[in-house]
Motif scaffolding. Structure first.
Motif, PDB file in Angstrom:
ATOM      1  N   LEU A 710      56.288  41.925  32.840  1.00 41.13           N
ATOM      2  CA  LEU A 710      56.661  41.416  34.163  1.00 41.13           C
ATOM      3  C   LEU A 710      57.859  42.192  34.698  1.00 41.13           C
ATOM      4  CD1 LEU A 710      56.399  37.548  33.589  1.00 41.13           C
ATOM      5  CD2 LEU A 710      54.652  39.083  34.494  1.00 41.13           C
ATOM      6  N   GLU A 711      57.938  42.311  36.010  1.00 38.20           N
ATOM      7  CA  GLU A 711      59.104  42.908  36.660  1.00 38.20           C
ATOM      8  C   GLU A 711      60.225  41.892  36.734  1.00 38.20           C
ATOM      9  OE1 GLU A 711      56.260  45.397  39.744  1.00 38.20           O
ATOM     10  OE2 GLU A 711      58.231  44.725  40.397  1.00 38.20           O
ATOM     11  N   ASP A 712      61.494  42.383  36.676  1.00 35.75           N
ATOM     12  CA  ASP A 712      62.641  41.476  36.730  1.00 35.75           C
ATOM     13  C   ASP A 712      62.969  41.053  38.158  1.00 35.75           C
ATOM     14  OD1 ASP A 712      64.310  43.342  34.118  1.00 35.75           O
ATOM     15  OD2 ASP A 712      62.997  41.585  33.974  1.00 35.75           O
ATOM     16  N   GLU A 713      62.768  41.985  39.128  1.00 36.48           N
ATOM     17  CA  GLU A 713      63.142  41.713  40.514  1.00 36.48           C
ATOM     18  C   GLU A 713      62.037  42.176  41.432  1.00 36.48           C
ATOM     19  OE1 GLU A 713      66.713  43.976  40.852  1.00 36.48           O
ATOM     20  OE2 GLU A 713      68.001  42.361  40.098  1.00 36.48           O
ATOM     21  N   VAL A 714      61.711  41.331  42.426  1.00 34.59           N
ATOM     22  CA  VAL A 714      60.700  41.700  43.426  1.00 34.59           C
ATOM     23  C   VAL A 714      61.234  41.308  44.794  1.00 34.59           C
ATOM     24  CG1 VAL A 714      58.774  41.438  41.827  1.00 34.59           C
ATOM     25  CG2 VAL A 714      59.497  39.489  43.217  1.00 34.59           C
ATOM     26  N   VAL A 758      65.322  32.499  42.112  1.00 33.26           N
ATOM     27  CA  VAL A 758      64.894  32.783  40.740  1.00 33.26           C
ATOM     28  C   VAL A 758      63.637  31.978  40.439  1.00 33.26           C
ATOM     29  CG1 VAL A 758      65.509  32.693  38.306  1.00 33.26           C
ATOM     30  CG2 VAL A 758      67.243  33.290  40.000  1.00 33.26           C
ATOM     31  N   TYR A 759      62.577  32.650  39.978  1.00 33.83           N
ATOM     32  CA  TYR A 759      61.311  32.024  39.612  1.00 33.83           C
ATOM     33  C   TYR A 759      61.186  32.031  38.081  1.00 33.83           C
ATOM     34  CZ  TYR A 759      59.602  32.243  44.443  1.00 33.83           C
ATOM     35  OH  TYR A 759      59.431  32.059  45.780  1.00 33.83           O
ATOM     36  N   LYS A 760      60.804  30.862  37.509  1.00 29.57           N
ATOM     37  CA  LYS A 760      60.616  30.735  36.055  1.00 29.57           C
ATOM     38  C   LYS A 760      59.130  30.848  35.738  1.00 29.57           C
ATOM     39  CE  LYS A 760      61.381  27.615  32.158  1.00 29.57           C
ATOM     40  NZ  LYS A 760      61.884  26.275  31.747  1.00 29.57           N
ATOM     41  N   ILE A 779      61.967  35.844  37.198  1.00 31.72           N
ATOM     42  CA  ILE A 779      61.869  36.905  38.211  1.00 31.72           C
ATOM     43  C   ILE A 779      62.777  36.536  39.373  1.00 31.72           C
ATOM     44  CG2 ILE A 779      60.368  38.072  39.873  1.00 31.72           C
ATOM     45  CD1 ILE A 779      58.074  37.708  37.922  1.00 31.72           C
ATOM     46  N   THR A 780      63.659  37.464  39.732  1.00 32.13           N
ATOM     47  CA  THR A 780      64.547  37.227  40.881  1.00 32.13           C
ATOM     48  C   THR A 780      63.889  37.819  42.133  1.00 32.13           C
ATOM     49  OG1 THR A 780      66.497  37.323  39.476  1.00 32.13           O
ATOM     50  CG2 THR A 780      66.820  37.639  41.859  1.00 32.13           C
ATOM     51  N   VAL A 781      63.652  36.959  43.118  1.00 34.95           N
ATOM     52  CA  VAL A 781      63.087  37.401  44.405  1.00 34.95           C
ATOM     53  C   VAL A 781      64.259  37.657  45.355  1.00 34.95           C
ATOM     54  CG1 VAL A 781      61.597  36.802  46.323  1.00 34.95           C
ATOM     55  CG2 VAL A 781      60.984  36.102  43.973  1.00 34.95           C
ATOM     56  N   PHE A 782      64.445  38.939  45.731  1.00 34.26           N
ATOM     57  CA  PHE A 782      65.599  39.298  46.576  1.00 34.26           C
ATOM     58  C   PHE A 782      65.170  39.475  48.038  1.00 34.26           C
ATOM     59  CE2 PHE A 782      63.854  43.289  44.973  1.00 34.26           C
ATOM     60  CZ  PHE A 782      63.765  44.088  46.129  1.00 34.26           C
ATOM     61  N   ASP A 869      73.109  31.801  47.736  1.00 36.08           N
ATOM     62  CA  ASP A 869      72.605  31.871  46.365  1.00 36.08           C
ATOM     63  C   ASP A 869      71.577  32.970  46.183  1.00 36.08           C
ATOM     64  OD1 ASP A 869      72.601  28.257  46.171  1.00 36.08           O
ATOM     65  OD2 ASP A 869      74.166  29.704  45.568  1.00 36.08           O
ATOM     66  N   TYR A 870      71.311  33.777  47.231  1.00 39.22           N
ATOM     67  CA  TYR A 870      70.210  34.712  47.158  1.00 39.22           C
ATOM     68  C   TYR A 870      70.721  36.138  47.074  1.00 39.22           C
ATOM     69  CZ  TYR A 870      67.787  30.587  48.866  1.00 39.22           C
ATOM     70  OH  TYR A 870      67.298  29.327  49.013  1.00 39.22           O
ATOM     71  N   LEU A 871      70.008  36.967  46.294  1.00 34.19           N
ATOM     72  CA  LEU A 871      70.322  38.375  46.120  1.00 34.19           C
ATOM     73  C   LEU A 871      69.740  39.176  47.285  1.00 34.19           C
ATOM     74  CD1 LEU A 871      71.380  40.732  44.366  1.00 34.19           C
ATOM     75  CD2 LEU A 871      69.135  40.711  43.205  1.00 34.19           C
ATOM     76  N   VAL A 872      70.518  40.131  47.796  1.00 34.49           N
ATOM     77  CA  VAL A 872      70.067  41.036  48.861  1.00 34.49           C
ATOM     78  C   VAL A 872      70.114  42.450  48.288  1.00 34.49           C
ATOM     79  CG1 VAL A 872      70.514  41.948  51.167  1.00 34.49           C
ATOM     80  CG2 VAL A 872      70.925  39.521  50.660  1.00 34.49           C
ATOM     81  N   ILE A 873      69.016  43.218  48.480  1.00 32.08           N
ATOM     82  CA  ILE A 873      68.935  44.593  47.999  1.00 32.08           C
ATOM     83  C   ILE A 873      68.399  45.472  49.135  1.00 32.08           C
ATOM     84  CG2 ILE A 873      67.903  46.179  46.318  1.00 32.08           C
ATOM     85  CD1 ILE A 873      67.736  43.904  44.347  1.00 32.08           C
ATOM     86  N   GLY A 874      69.005  46.681  49.290  1.00 35.82           N
ATOM     87  CA  GLY A 874      68.489  47.656  50.248  1.00 35.82           C
ATOM     88  C   GLY A 874      68.829  49.058  49.806  1.00 35.82           C
TER      89      GLY A 874
END
Length: 885
Positions: A710-714, A758-760, A779-782, A869-874
């Motif tokens: 599984l991927e860690d971040e999507v 975060v999804y378990k 899995i962390t959904v960013f 509480d949410y991760l932002v990625i760019g």
């Protein structure tokens, strides 16, 4: 050898012979299985015998009918006459008419002549009897009134001496009659039954009762935890059905003894085991209780020293190593006993102190004596002479003195010179006069005392009324005399038996009897034994058998009769209540417990009372069951084999694991992983051997193998196929469960990640043996940036700062950025009091250039930060120039 992907194989053109085949299964993953085996013999078929029945019967004509046999070319009809088969005729049809049948009973059979395979054997016989039948059959059952502890096979036996039995019917409790002559009863039942004959006569309904009790009794005891000198354990057994039969007990591992009252008196902590059986033969599991016995009294000592004192503080010390000392008592000079462990002695003279102790079990110590000498005067001598007669007598003289103590004691016998001493023996026959006195240490001399000692050293004389004649019975009278102490008892023995007291002996035993006798006088003088002969005749013969208590498949009974006088004339026997017949040897073969009766007659006509013996016959092998179930187990399994035998009882049970040599035992463990073939059988005490049975024990000690990637971040809005691989090499997969944040999905399903956070992800797989393997990932959904601008457009690797401007998708606001979490390629944004917090709320962030390593060309920048509480990625690419330095 041949290979196929099918589950069958056909072989053709096979000659007659014996054949053996083995088959294995081949797996791409697990290899080849163990072979299975089949054996058979190929030969010509046996021609089937037809099933014959009486189609009609009218006056002197009978019509026979039988079943059709494929391939039959003819049918042969025979009448059975004695041991011969007389051919009546041959026909191609399936019926045959017999006419002019004579009075009496006739029996017919049919055989088949086959076009290819020859003749069949004889069919079943059909009987025809030429007479009117108005009497119904008589049906009997094997039901017994005794209680039993297992299912009972009822067998109904119907007899009809004319037309013959047609059908037998039975029912439980008188309703719903069923046809049949044998059936099994599992619990106590009243059974009803009757039969009909071929003439249509119906028997009156008969009844029988079968009593079955499969529950063992329950036994309790009155044992408690207290200490006792001895204790009578009372056992009480209860059984609601057949009732208690026997109760058994064992003390400290001894052999079990029948009884419900147990006297326990062995010192220490005793273990009493007990159980009961009921009338049906059920045996209770043994129970145990403890009974504490202390039979040893305490031991008490005093500090008395035997010296003379003006006063003395007497102390007692008591010990007990079991129940413990409860109380100590003392008595001074014969006064009543008092409780206490110390006393002051002041009374003048020799004080006699008696003392003892009692422990917690009530054991009372034998009274001990100590003397405390305070003061006293003048000796006093007494003797143990009692005035009775003796063979000899040891005179004991006891002298006492209250103060200075006795110095010497003197005695004289029958006027002899006085001699010093306090003990001497008198053995002169007759009445002896003794004299004695004592002297104390102060010189005081006691007045002479006398006593008589009676001595008798002569035995009595006994006479009898002996007669040399033969008598039917005799009364022997014994008369004894003794001229001194007198006769005490007369004893006699008949034919070497133990001597008993008495002077009158009644003799009735046949033959030459020896009567021995003697007398003893009152001082124990014993007369020499005398013997006379008394002749008696009138006893029947004595017959014994070789029947024993063992079980046999069959048994030859041998009867041996003896008669001491006139001799044996004839021996008779009966088996199971049959008429008595003459003989001394006969075979018993009927299964069960057979009762044989027998007696003999001598030549004088004396008839022996009939005796009985049991001959136990068992021709049926035991039945063995196992606790093995058809399921997979996680680990070691304890196999329990239970064998039963209705008659002689189980002797031994044997088992084999995976084809090993058979081993005796009823309990063993199987622990190795895999499928194990268990074979077992039992033998009974009569030597009958059961057919081997088999069962499988299946053990799987290994949990399923489980894996995924599984991927860690999507990114928010992504769709991913959540899949895993599961396998189990032995028992196989039984159940699978895959969940995303607690919601169940199927393996390989696409999951939409439409919310940030975060999804378990969890998957659990269980095999047939119950083993479970579990994997769990997050899995962390960013939130992806929808705008990422770097300023200036070309970054030079010199000192100073550069800025970025980011934008978020609809529904999210840059004012929720946590400045402390924002990084570019792991380098934190500049923060502080210069308005950077306010700029961050606008999506504007600054970074120190010297915190990065720049190269000429282009460079990928990755933005990471938290909005709430949410991760932002760019990500963005920027043109860079390294510093000239």
């Amino acid at each position: 050898m041949a290979t196929t992907d099918r589950t069958n194989r056909i072989f053709t053109n096979m000659p007659e012979d014996w054949y053996e085949y083995e088959v294995t299964a081949v797996s791409d993953r697990f290899g080849e299985s163990a072979p299975s085996k089949v054996e058979y013999t190929l030969g010509h078929p046996t021609v089937q015998s037809p099933e014959l029945k009486l189609l009609s019967f009218d006056e002197q004509t009978a019509t026979l009918n039988w079943t059709e046999i494929t391939g039959a070319s003819a049918y042969n009809v025979y009448e059975v006459v004695g041991e011969e088969y007389v051919l009546l005729g041959t026909t191609e049809k399936r019926n045959y008419i017999i006419t002019d049948i004579a009075d009496g009973k006739h029996e017919y059979v049919v055989t088949v002549t086959h076009s290819r395979f020859g003749d069949s054997g004889y069919s079943n016989a059909v009987a025809v009897e030429m007479q009117n039948d108005l009497t119904p059959p008589v049906t009997s059952s094997n039901a017994v009134t005794d209680w039993i502890n297992k299912d009972f096979d009822v067998i109904l036996t119907a007899e009809d001496d004319k037309s013959g039995v047609d059908k037998t019917f039975y029912s439980f409790n008188g309703v719903d009659f069923l046809e049949g002559a044998d059936f099994t009863v599992s619990g106590s039942q009243k059974i009803s039954f009757y039969s009909t004959d071929l003439a249509g006569n119906v028997e009156e309904v008969q009844t029988a009762q079968v009593n079955i009790d499969k529950t063992a009794p329950e036994t309790s005891s009155n044992a408690n935890s207290n200490w006792h000198q001895e204790f009578t354990v009372q056992l009480k057994a209860e059984d609601e059905q057949s009732g208690v039969n026997q109760t058994f007990y064992s003390v400290n591992g001894s052999e079990f003894t029948e009884g419900d009252i147990v006297l326990v008196n062995e010192e220490g902590i005793n273990t009493v085991s007990f159980y009961s059986t009921d009338v049906a033969g059920n045996i209770e599991e043994a129970k145990t209780v403890e009974v504490k016995i202390d039979r040893t009294a305490p031991e008490t000592v005093s500090n008395a020293d035997g010296e003379w004192h003006t006063e003395f503080a007497l102390e007692f010390t008591a010990t007990d190593d079991k129940a413990g000392v409860e109380t100590t008592y003392y008595s001074v000079n014969g006064a009543p006993f008092k409780e206490g462990a110390a006393i002051a002695i002041t009374e003048d003279g020799v004080n006699t102190i008696e003392f003892y102790s009692v422990d917690g079990a009530g054991n009372t110590e034998a009274v001990k004596t100590a003397e405390v000498n305070i003061d006293r005067s003048a000796p006093e001598t007494v003797s143990n002479v009692d005035g009775e007669w003796h063979q000899e007598f040891t005179v004991e003289l006891t002298a006492t003195d209250d103060k200075s103590a006795v110095a010497k004691t003197f005695y004289s016998a029958n006027g002899s010179e006085f001699a010093e001493g306090s003990s001497f023996t008198v053995d002169q026959d007759g009445i002896n006069e003794i004299s004695f006195y004592s002297v104390n240490k102060a010189g005081g001399t006691e007045e002479v005392k006398t006593a008589e000692v009676k001595i008798d050293r002569s035995a009595p004389v006994t006479e009898s009324n002996e007669s040399a004649d033969w008598l039917k019975e005799a009364v022997v009278e014994l008369t004894a005399t003794d001229d001194k102490s007198g006769v005490d008892k007369t004893f006699y023995s008949v034919n070497g038996s133990v001597f008993v007291g008495g002077s009158t002996v009644v003799i009735t035993e046949a033959g030459v009897n020896e009567v021995s006798y003697y007398s003893i006088d009152k001082v124990g003088n014993k007369e020499e034994v005398k013997t006379i002969q008394v002749n008696i005749d009138g006893i029947a013969p004595e017959t014994v058998s070789n029947a024993d208590s063992e079980w046999h498949k069959e048994f030859m009974v041998e009867l041996t009769a003896t008669d001491e006088h006139s001799g044996v004339a004839t021996t008779f026997y009966s088996v199971n209540g049959s008429e008595f017949v003459e003989g001394t040897s006969f075979a018993v073969t009927e299964e069960g417990i057979n009762t044989i009766s027998f007696y003999s007659v001598d030549k004088a006509g004396n008839i022996e009372e009939a005796k009985t013996a049991e001959v136990k016959i068992d021709r049926t092998a035991p039945e063995t069951l196992s606790n093995i179930e058809d399921k997979w187990l996680q680990g070691e399994f304890g196999v329990e084999l239970t064998a039963t035998d209705e008659h002689s009882g189980v002797a031994k049970t044997f088992y084999s694991v995976d084809g090993s040599e058979f081993t005796e035992g009823t309990s063993f463990s199987v622990s190795k992983e895999g499928v194990h073939e268990i074979a077992f059988y039992s033998t009974d005490a009569a030597g009958n051997k059961e057919e081997v049975k088999t069962a499988q024990v299946k053990i799987d000690k290994t949990a399923p193998v489980l894996s995924w990637n599984l991927e860690d971040e999507v990114a928010l809005g992504s769709e991913l196929a959540i899949s895993y691989e599961a396998s189990d090499a032995l028992s196989g997969i039984a159940s699978e469960k895959l969940t995303v944040n607690g919601e169940e999905v199927a393996n390989g399903d696409l999951v939409s990640f439409d919310q940030p956070g975060v999804y378990k992800i969890q998957v659990s797989v269980t095999d047939q043996a119950g083993w479970t393997s579990t994997l769990e990932e997050t899995i962390t959904v960013f939130i992806p940036l929808n705008d990422f601008k770097v300023m200036p457009g070309v970054i030079k690797g010199n000192s100073g700062v550069f800025s970025i401007q980011v934008g978020l998708p609809k529904g999210f606001s840059t004012k929720d950025f946590d400045l402390e979490t924002v990084t570019i390629n792991g380098v934190s944004a500049i923060s502080g009091k210069n308005g950077f917090e306010q700029q961050a709320k606008q999506g504007h962030f600054r970074f120190n250039r010297e915190d990065f390593k720049w190269i000429d060309g282009t460079q990928l920048l990755e933005f990471r930060g938290m909005v709430g509480d949410y991760l932002v990625i760019g990500q963005a690419t920027v043109e860079t120039k390294a510093s000239k330095k």
